[in-house]
Design an enzyme around this catalytic site. Structure first.
Site, PDB file in Angstrom:
ATOM      1  CD  GLU A   1      -8.730  -0.206  -2.402  1.00 21.13           C
ATOM      2  OE1 GLU A   1      -7.667  -0.300  -1.890  1.00 21.13           O
ATOM      3  OE2 GLU A   1      -9.374   1.023  -2.349  1.00 21.13           O
TER       4      GLU A   1
ATOM      5  CD  GLU B   1      -6.163   4.221   1.946  1.00 19.07           C
ATOM      6  OE1 GLU B   1      -5.277   5.156   2.117  1.00 19.07           O
ATOM      7  OE2 GLU B   1      -6.420   3.567   1.178  1.00 19.07           O
TER       8      GLU B   1
HETATM    9  O1  G3I Z   1       1.826   5.817 -14.306  1.00 25.62           O
HETATM   10  C1  G3I Z   1       2.866   5.886 -13.985  1.00 25.62           C
HETATM   11  C2  G3I Z   1       4.065   5.740 -15.061  1.00 25.62           C
HETATM   12  O2  G3I Z   1       4.024   6.753 -16.004  1.00 25.62           O
HETATM   13  C3  G3I Z   1       5.559   5.867 -14.195  1.00 25.62           C
HETATM   14  O3  G3I Z   1       6.506   5.545 -15.053  1.00 25.62           O
HETATM   15  C4  G3I Z   1       5.567   4.909 -13.123  1.00 25.62           C
HETATM   16  C5  G3I Z   1       6.796   5.004 -12.488  1.00 25.62           C
HETATM   17  O4  G3I Z   1       6.823   5.043 -10.712  1.00 25.62           O
HETATM   18  O5  G3I Z   1       4.549   5.424 -12.085  1.00 25.62           O
HETATM   19  C6  G3I Z   1       3.250   5.076 -12.775  1.00 25.62           C
HETATM   20  O6  G3I Z   1       2.236   5.535 -11.771  1.00 25.62           O
HETATM   21  C7  G3I Z   1       2.183   4.876 -10.737  1.00 25.62           C
HETATM   22  C8  G3I Z   1       0.664   4.222 -10.676  1.00 25.62           C
HETATM   23  O7  G3I Z   1       0.275   3.650  -9.308  1.00 25.62           O
HETATM   24  C9  G3I Z   1       0.479   3.253 -11.800  1.00 25.62           C
HETATM   25  O8  G3I Z   1       1.134   2.226 -11.696  1.00 25.62           O
HETATM   26  C10 G3I Z   1       2.392   5.522  -9.436  1.00 25.62           C
HETATM   27  O9  G3I Z   1       3.697   5.905  -9.393  1.00 25.62           O
HETATM   28  C11 G3I Z   1       2.007   4.910  -7.971  1.00 25.62           C
HETATM   29  O10 G3I Z   1       1.980   5.552  -7.128  1.00 25.62           O
HETATM   30  C12 G3I Z   1       0.449   4.477  -8.243  1.00 25.62           C
HETATM   31  O11 G3I Z   1       0.273   3.635  -7.260  1.00 25.62           O
HETATM   32  C13 G3I Z   1      -1.320   3.326  -7.020  1.00 25.62           C
HETATM   33  C14 G3I Z   1      -1.629   3.817  -5.595  1.00 25.62           C
HETATM   34  O12 G3I Z   1      -2.772   3.433  -5.161  1.00 25.62           O
HETATM   35  C15 G3I Z   1      -1.303   5.185  -5.399  1.00 25.62           C
HETATM   36  O13 G3I Z   1      -2.180   5.816  -5.902  1.00 25.62           O
HETATM   37  C16 G3I Z   1      -1.497   1.947  -7.229  1.00 25.62           C
HETATM   38  O14 G3I Z   1      -1.393   1.805  -8.729  1.00 25.62           O
HETATM   39  C17 G3I Z   1      -2.883   1.772  -6.769  1.00 25.62           C
HETATM   40  O15 G3I Z   1      -3.132   0.146  -6.700  1.00 25.62           O
HETATM   41  C18 G3I Z   1      -3.004   1.890  -5.363  1.00 25.62           C
HETATM   42  O16 G3I Z   1      -4.350   1.650  -5.006  1.00 25.62           O
HETATM   43  C19 G3I Z   1      -4.636   1.783  -3.758  1.00 25.62           C
HETATM   44  C20 G3I Z   1      -6.050   2.628  -3.558  1.00 25.62           C
HETATM   45  O17 G3I Z   1      -6.326   3.610  -4.305  1.00 25.62           O
HETATM   46  C21 G3I Z   1      -6.360   2.895  -2.082  1.00 25.62           C
HETATM   47  N1  G3I Z   1      -6.118   1.792  -1.239  1.00 25.62           N
HETATM   48  C22 G3I Z   1      -4.966   1.281  -1.236  1.00 25.62           C
HETATM   49  C23 G3I Z   1      -4.603   0.869  -2.689  1.00 25.62           C
HETATM   50  C24 G3I Z   1      -3.221   0.130  -2.629  1.00 25.62           C
HETATM   51  O18 G3I Z   1      -2.247   1.304  -2.117  1.00 25.62           O
END
Ligand code: G3I
Length: 374
Positions: A261, A156
């Site tokens: 994705e 990105e």
């Molecule tokens: O694991 C913690 C958990 O312990 C906590 O209780 C909870 C509370 O908010 O958060 C959890 O972590 C979250 C994690 O996902 C697992 O669910 C994070 O807050 C959250 O920010 C994270 O989001 C991820 C996001 O990228 C940011 O890294 C998404 O799962 C993931 O699907 C998403 O993937 C991205 C790709 O890497 C790049 N392209 C876009 C795509 C979607 O945004």
């Protein structure tokens, strides 16, 4: 009337499949064309949902860690790496003979502030940040040398208007941070495939920006093997024409094209936002969560038809497309349950919350039969 048509289509999707296709898995169905896989969450990699991993092993021949190799997870503090979950994921992938993709080495999100600063809290200069980037890439790629076969090296980096995203990487290092990241990854594992990965890749201005970036890398002789087109799409975007045009253009580079994705968001999105920028968020309202108790048959059919037309296009470009990766294994653990609004019930994937195949699964399998008949 509309409902009647939908339910006829729904039953057709189930009944029109010959027995040999009905029992097929995704990886068998597409084996002649491209790899097919899914992202594995931290929760799943930790072994907390073994039945989802079983389903992944049965259906997929490639996996991508959804979060565990992002900088803030794998390298949360200076000098401290955390490979506990990624080691488990690699073990699972190798045991099942899967093509493992690493995600991701350089991103503007999920990168701790300390990465850009020295011990006194002052921003690093170009050389210092390059050295930090090199050390990170060598450590992470080096650990999984020969095991992770392809890396989303840069994620990105292009903005919606086609310019380079104004990230700390760009600000401190300059435009060549991208080629440096590819060079470091190549040094660390010369055999690994290296990719550029982005969302909204079908938007004209952004597409031009990505093409410029990729051509520039190719002109400079930087090793890049593929372009990852994140498939965070909806029922009406991209249009089939937009998808076709962009697949044609990206294929013209001669690089491998991957749909990474993939998930189809069928829930209403405020402001018709089509991207996947994780920092966007909106307030929960009932109207934005229309199917809290299950997806009606009519919508299952709509989703199935959408998946079928998308896979029809992927198969059209099967000479360039080498992999299709869903962003998750099943609806219950999709990131779209919490983005861009927290706590919704989302239905973007081929397997439901009970890990059962949805009509969309059968519709996707059926696209292979159609190609085989041509
Ligand atoms: O694991 C913690 C958990 O312990 C906590 O209780 C909870 C509370 O908010 O958060 C959890 O972590 C979250 C994690 O996902 C697992 O669910 C994070 O807050 C959250 O920010 C994270 O989001 C991820 C996001 O990228 C940011 O890294 C998404 O799962 C993931 O699907 C998403 O993937 C991205 C790709 O890497 C790049 N392209 C876009 C795509 C979607 O945004």
């Amino acid at each position: 009337m509309k409902l009647l048509t939908a339910s006829i289509l729904f039953s057709l999707l189930f009944t029109a499949l010959p027995a040999e296709l009905n029992s097929q898995t995704l990886k068998e169905a597409f084996k002649e064309y491209f790899l097919i896989g899914g992202a594995i969450s931290d929760f799943q990699a930790a072994g907390k949902e073994p039945e989802a991993l079983e389903l992944a092993a049965e259906q997929f021949n490639t996996i991508t860690p959804e979060n565990m190799l992002k900088w803030e997870r794998v390298h949360p503090e200076p000098g401290k790496y955390n490979f506990e979950l990624s080691d488990k994921l690699i073990e699972f992938g190798l045991k099942n003979g899967m093509f493992i993709v690493g995600h991701t080495l350089v991103w503007h999100n999920q990168t701790p502030d300390w990465v850009f600063k020295d011990d006194n809290g002052n921003y690093l200069d170009r050389e210092q940040l390059l050295e930090r980037l090199r050390e990170h890439i060598h450590t992470v790629v080096g650990r999984y040398k020969g095991k992770i076969k392809g890396w989303d090296v840069v994620n990105e980096a292009v903005d919606e208007d086609g310019s380079l995203r104004k990230s700390k990487w760009l600000e401190i290092i300059g435009e060549d941070y991208i080629e440096k990241a590819f060079e470091y990854a190549h040094e660390a594992d010369p055999e690994a495939e290296l990719y550029y990965n982005d969302f909204n890749t079908w938007h004209k201005a952004k597409r031009d920006g990505i093409m410029k970036l990729v051509r520039n890398l190719l002109d400079k002789g930087v090793k890049i093997d593929g372009i990852g087109l994140q498939g965070h799409w909806g029922l009406d975007y991209p249009s089939l024409d937009e998808l076709d045009e962009s697949l044609q253009e990206y294929s013209s580079t001669g690089l491998k094209i991957m749909i990474t994705e993939l998930d189809i968001n069928i829930l209403p999105t405020p402001n018709n936002y089509t991207g996947a920028e994780i920092t966007k968020s909106f307030e929960q309202q009932k109207k934005y969560n229309p199917y809290p108790d299950g997806l009606p048959d009519s919508m299952q059919t709509v989703l199935a038809e959408r998946y079928a037309e998308l896979f029809g296009k992927f198969l059209k470009y099967r000479d360039s497309i080498t992999r299709v990766t869903f962003w998750g294994i099943h609806d219950g653990h999709s990131w779209l349950n919490n983005w861009p609004i927290r706590g919704r019930t989302s239905y973007p994937l081929l397997f439901d919350r009970e890990l059962k195949p949805k009509p969309a699964f059968y519709a996707v399998i059926k696209t292979v039969k159609e190609i085989n008949c041509k």
